[in-house]
Design a protein around this motif. Structure first.
Motif, short mmCIF file in Angstrom:
data_model
loop_
_atom_site.label_atom_id
_atom_site.label_comp_id
_atom_site.label_asym_id
_atom_site.label_seq_id
_atom_site.Cartn_x
_atom_site.Cartn_y
_atom_site.Cartn_z
N ALA A 45 0.83 -1.21 0.00
CA ALA A 45 0.00 0.00 0.00
C ALA A 45 0.86 1.25 0.00
O ALA A 45 0.48 2.28 -0.56
CB ALA A 45 -0.93 0.00 1.22
N VAL A 46 2.03 1.17 0.63
CA VAL A 46 2.94 2.31 0.75
C VAL A 46 4.36 1.82 0.44
O VAL A 46 4.82 0.84 1.04
CB VAL A 46 2.90 2.92 2.16
N GLY A 57 -5.68 5.51 7.82
CA GLY A 57 -7.07 5.08 7.72
C GLY A 57 -7.35 4.23 6.50
O GLY A 57 -8.34 3.50 6.46
N ALA A 58 -6.46 4.31 5.52
CA ALA A 58 -6.64 3.53 4.28
C ALA A 58 -5.97 2.17 4.35
O ALA A 58 -6.08 1.38 3.40
CB ALA A 58 -6.09 4.32 3.09
N ASP A 118 2.92 7.41 11.61
CA ASP A 118 2.94 8.87 11.64
C ASP A 118 3.23 9.26 13.08
O ASP A 118 3.62 8.40 13.88
CB ASP A 118 1.64 9.48 11.08
N ASP A 119 3.04 10.52 13.42
CA ASP A 119 3.40 10.96 14.77
C ASP A 119 2.39 10.54 15.84
O ASP A 119 2.58 10.81 17.02
CB ASP A 119 3.57 12.49 14.81
N LEU A 149 1.01 -1.25 16.16
CA LEU A 149 0.12 -1.86 17.16
C LEU A 149 -1.30 -1.30 17.04
O LEU A 149 -2.27 -2.04 17.16
CB LEU A 149 0.68 -1.64 18.57
N ASP A 150 -1.42 0.00 16.79
CA ASP A 150 -2.74 0.60 16.61
C ASP A 150 -3.47 -0.04 15.42
O ASP A 150 -4.67 -0.32 15.49
CB ASP A 150 -2.62 2.10 16.37
N ILE A 151 -2.73 -0.27 14.33
CA ILE A 151 -3.32 -0.87 13.14
C ILE A 151 -3.72 -2.32 13.41
O ILE A 151 -4.81 -2.76 13.06
CB ILE A 151 -2.35 -0.79 11.95
N PHE A 152 -2.83 -3.06 14.07
CA PHE A 152 -3.14 -4.47 14.38
C PHE A 152 -4.37 -4.58 15.28
O PHE A 152 -5.20 -5.48 15.13
CB PHE A 152 -1.96 -5.15 15.04
N ALA A 153 -4.49 -3.67 16.25
CA ALA A 153 -5.65 -3.69 17.14
C ALA A 153 -6.93 -3.43 16.35
O ALA A 153 -7.98 -4.03 16.63
CB ALA A 153 -5.48 -2.66 18.24
N ARG A 154 -6.87 -2.54 15.37
CA ARG A 154 -8.05 -2.26 14.54
C ARG A 154 -8.41 -3.47 13.69
O ARG A 154 -9.59 -3.78 13.51
CB ARG A 154 -7.77 -1.04 13.66
#
Length: 209
Positions: free
Chosen positions: A59-60, A82-83, A106-107, A112-117
């Protein structure tokens, strides 16, 4: 069957080789959402070479081999966190993160935030070398604090049974096996090495998460 996320306690510990082994064993597709560093063979290219499996485009893609948020700054872009959504695939899917759990995108946002989502089960790749107990238990605690299901730990490196047992017992996670350094690293040597990995437990985690 949910996708399987592969993360590690650090960078350069064998996540990509273990991801390739999982792709091979599961008959899966592979996805590296964010690739930082394009000068050498990328992780997606390594997995494609070792497995011949379908590899989804990143994706990036960022030129600088650094933390994604720093690579993005150097390129004058910002990662749209978010994408970053899990793709639908006809096969099982193995997803490889970059570095460890707290690597920033990002800042404000870490992997971990992405995996939790996403809520998909995670395999933690851990070294067997000195320092791994601390790094591994901290990583497992971070995953649990966010409610991320943990399939277990795959160890990378030479056998150190006492260390491996300590991490599995104190972290209260399955010991999924260990992959030694493979030399040469070929599709056949990878397949042989993965005979020591508990694929039954991994499939069960993907089915029940």
């Amino acid at each position: 069957m949910k996708p399987l996320i592969v993360t590690g306690t650090d960078t350069g510990i064998g996540k990509t080789v273990i991801s390739a082994g999982l792709v091979q064993a599961l008959g899966a597709s592979y996805w590296k959402p964010v690739q930082s560093g394009l000068e050498e063979e990328t992780d997606s290219e390594i997995v494609a070479r070792l497995t011949g499996a379908p590899v989804l485009p990143e994706a990036v893609r960022l030129e600088l081999p650094a933390s994604p948020h720093i690579s993005a700054e150097a390129a004058g872009v910002r990662i749209d966190v978010g994408a970053l959504n899990l793709p639908d695939t006809p096969r099982p899917l193995v997803v490889e993160g970059a570095g460890g759990l707290m690597v920033p995108l990002d800042d404000e946002t870490t992997f971990l935030d992405i995996f939790a989502r996403w809520g998909a089960p995670v395999v933690l790749v851990a070294r067997t070398a000195l320092g791994t107990i601390n790094h591994s238990l901290l990583s497992l605690a971070a995953l649990r604090s966010r409610g991320v299901p943990v399939a277990g730990v795959i160890f990378s490196g030479e056998a150190v049974p006492r260390v491996e047992r300590t991490i599995a017992e104190m972290g209260d996670v399955p010991h999924l096996g260990r992959l030694d350094r493979l030399d040469p690293l070929t599709p056949d040597s990878l397949r042989a090495g993965f005979a020591q990995i508990d694929m039954t437990a991994i499939r069960a985690a993907m089915e029940t998460a």
